[in-house]
Write a protein that holds these residues in place. Structure first.
Motif, mmCIF file in Angstrom:
data_model
loop_
_atom_site.group_PDB
_atom_site.id
_atom_site.type_symbol
_atom_site.label_atom_id
_atom_site.label_comp_id
_atom_site.label_asym_id
_atom_site.label_seq_id
_atom_site.Cartn_x
_atom_site.Cartn_y
_atom_site.Cartn_z
ATOM 1 N N LEU A 56 22.536 3.141 20.069
ATOM 2 C CA LEU A 56 21.757 4.354 20.302
ATOM 3 C C LEU A 56 21.461 4.584 21.774
ATOM 4 O O LEU A 56 21.398 3.650 22.581
ATOM 5 C CB LEU A 56 20.456 4.276 19.504
ATOM 6 C CG LEU A 56 20.678 4.295 17.985
ATOM 7 C CD1 LEU A 56 19.461 3.772 17.249
ATOM 8 C CD2 LEU A 56 21.020 5.700 17.516
ATOM 9 N N ASP A 57 21.284 5.853 22.099
ATOM 10 C CA ASP A 57 21.050 6.313 23.462
ATOM 11 C C ASP A 57 19.689 5.828 23.960
ATOM 12 O O ASP A 57 18.652 6.202 23.403
ATOM 13 C CB ASP A 57 21.104 7.845 23.468
ATOM 14 C CG ASP A 57 21.013 8.440 24.866
ATOM 15 O OD1 ASP A 57 20.699 7.698 25.823
ATOM 16 O OD2 ASP A 57 21.250 9.653 24.998
ATOM 17 N N LYS A 60 16.594 8.327 25.045
ATOM 18 C CA LYS A 60 15.781 9.077 24.073
ATOM 19 C C LYS A 60 14.702 8.158 23.519
ATOM 20 O O LYS A 60 14.986 7.046 23.072
ATOM 21 C CB LYS A 60 16.656 9.612 22.936
ATOM 22 C CG LYS A 60 17.738 10.580 23.403
ATOM 23 C CD LYS A 60 18.615 11.022 22.225
ATOM 24 C CE LYS A 60 19.745 11.926 22.683
ATOM 25 N NZ LYS A 60 19.268 13.249 23.105
ATOM 26 N N TRP A 63 14.876 8.496 18.068
ATOM 27 C CA TRP A 63 16.243 8.661 17.567
ATOM 28 C C TRP A 63 16.171 9.307 16.185
ATOM 29 O O TRP A 63 15.551 8.765 15.265
ATOM 30 C CB TRP A 63 16.948 7.314 17.446
ATOM 31 C CG TRP A 63 17.077 6.556 18.733
ATOM 32 C CD1 TRP A 63 17.537 7.016 19.929
ATOM 33 C CD2 TRP A 63 16.776 5.166 18.942
ATOM 34 N NE1 TRP A 63 17.541 6.019 20.873
ATOM 35 C CE2 TRP A 63 17.076 4.864 20.294
ATOM 36 C CE3 TRP A 63 16.289 4.156 18.117
ATOM 37 C CZ2 TRP A 63 16.901 3.595 20.835
ATOM 38 C CZ3 TRP A 63 16.108 2.889 18.651
ATOM 39 C CH2 TRP A 63 16.419 2.618 19.996
ATOM 40 N N ASP A 68 19.885 14.990 15.441
ATOM 41 C CA ASP A 68 20.470 14.843 16.775
ATOM 42 C C ASP A 68 21.573 13.781 16.722
ATOM 43 O O ASP A 68 21.372 12.641 17.131
ATOM 44 C CB ASP A 68 19.377 14.442 17.776
ATOM 45 C CG ASP A 68 19.917 14.247 19.188
ATOM 46 O OD1 ASP A 68 21.042 14.717 19.474
ATOM 47 O OD2 ASP A 68 19.207 13.615 20.009
ATOM 48 N N ALA A 71 22.447 11.188 19.507
ATOM 49 C CA ALA A 71 21.680 9.980 19.805
ATOM 50 C C ALA A 71 22.467 8.721 19.472
ATOM 51 O O ALA A 71 22.196 7.648 20.006
ATOM 52 C CB ALA A 71 20.371 9.987 19.020
ATOM 53 N N TYR A 328 10.842 2.637 21.165
ATOM 54 C CA TYR A 328 11.771 3.595 20.576
ATOM 55 C C TYR A 328 11.416 3.744 19.107
ATOM 56 O O TYR A 328 10.997 2.773 18.457
ATOM 57 C CB TYR A 328 13.214 3.097 20.670
ATOM 58 C CG TYR A 328 13.774 2.973 22.057
ATOM 59 C CD1 TYR A 328 14.057 4.096 22.826
ATOM 60 C CD2 TYR A 328 14.063 1.716 22.595
ATOM 61 C CE1 TYR A 328 14.603 3.986 24.100
ATOM 62 C CE2 TYR A 328 14.613 1.582 23.866
ATOM 63 C CZ TYR A 328 14.874 2.729 24.613
ATOM 64 O OH TYR A 328 15.414 2.609 25.869
#
Length: 344
Positions: A56-57, A60, A63, A68, A71, A328
């Motif tokens: 995952l990004d 961000k 998530w 999205d 992500a 996150y």
């Protein structure tokens, strides 16, 4: 994790599983490059609610793959992938329990396990099978909890319920079945120490150094020595859980992260001691930590701790970040472990 003994139906296993096989490829920036220029690597999760490994990004804070899709940098599930059909992923790929990234002979691999038997070494990004097996597919009799690849290409597996460490002659091919094994109560963690040339294995109560003897085709595990894990209450099991190298400490200075039911430590092999002298200990050390790992470039540390009210008692929707503190969130998630994507 204390995985349930029930065996979900085939239909139930297939519901909610997206991105079979290699899934979505990482973007052109690559896993090791800075996210949004911040120097933070992506985060790889064992996401048990959707039965996937997700990368995952890190740019961000929240998530939400449904809303999205961007992500998700990469995803893996063996369900529906013909390269893993013989491993019966419809029944063996339940509760993915490990997601390690390793470099071996110039290639990047995901090492992954699942509680109902699946073990795989998956080449990134295409999802090609380097090696795989299914140990007691369809139940948690063995409960593979983690895996490690050795320099000769063989693969070790820790089976927590099965109370053993197995070393497979995976160098013989992607479907090799030959193995040797050693007993270890509550086997949860594995790490190959290149400097000392030992396979560290952690169980409920001890950290063991195994020598790998024999040949690549016929390996043997020889117990060299063991150190008891620190306990919070005398006479009680330590509950050893995660074992992972401390990134950025090469050679003889190398240490390992260790989590138990009650605390978080670093193991110092030179003195054979468990210490809590690391930066950020005041916020990192707590009960119930399922995984821990650091990014040597930024100094940030990720951990996961179960939260109440989810589908399983060991799940969380939150990946905690330390130094500085942050988090996150994965919408609708059932996270077990989280690690920085740091091929090593």
């Amino acid at each position: 994790m204390s995985s349930s003994s029930r065996v979900p139906s085939r239909r139930g296993l297939l519901l909610g599983v997206a991105g079979a096989g290699a899934g979505v490829a990482l973007g052109a920036a690559g896993a090791g490059q800075a996210a949004e220029g911040a120097g933070v690597p992506p985060v790889v999760l064992t996401e048990q609610a959707s039965k996937r490994i997700l990368v995952l990004d890190p740019a961000k804070d929240v998530w939400d793959p449904g809303a999205d899709p961007g992500a998700v940098r990469w995803a893996f599930s063996p369900v529906g992938d013909g390269r893993y059909r013989d491993l019966e992923p419809e029944v063996s790929w339940v509760y993915p329990s490990e997601a390690k990234v390793r470099r071996h002979r110039g290639r990047t691999f995901l090492l992954t396990t699942a509680s109902f038997g699946f073990v795989g070494v998956v080449e990134w990004p295409g999802g090609r099978r380097y090696w795989g097996t299914a140990i007691g597919a369809g139940d948690d009799l063995f409960n593979p909890h983690t895996a490690e690849i050795l320099p000769d290409g063989n693969v070790a597996v820790a089976c927590s319920t099965g109370a053993r460490v197995r070393l497979y002659a995976a160098s013989l091919g992607p479907r090799a079945t030959r193995f040797t094994e050693a007993e270890l109560k509550g086997a949860h963690g594995l790490h190959w120490d290149r400097e000392r040339r030992v396979l560290w294995a952690m169980g409920d109560d001890e950290l063991v150094a195994f020598e790998v003897a024999g040949t690549a085709a016929r390996p043997r595990l020889v117990r060299r020595f063991a150190d008891p894990l620190p306990v919070a209450t005398p006479g009680k099991s330590a509950g050893g859980h995660d074992l992972f190298p401390v990134a950025g400490r090469p050679g003889r200075a190398g240490r390992m992260w260790v989590t138990t039911s009650a605390s978080v430590f670093q193991y110092e092999p030179r003195g054979r001691t468990f210490v809590q002298d690391f930066a950020g200990a005041g916020e990192i050390v707590r009960k119930g930590v399922k995984c821990v790992g650091n990014d040597p470039r930024t100094g940030r540390v990720v951990t996961t701790v179960p939260e109440a009210g989810l589908g399983e008692t060991w799940w969380t929707t939150t990946v905690s970040v330390h130094r500085p503190q942050g988090a996150y969130k994965l919408v609708g998630g059932g996270i077990y472990k989280a690690r920085w994507w740091l091929p090593a």
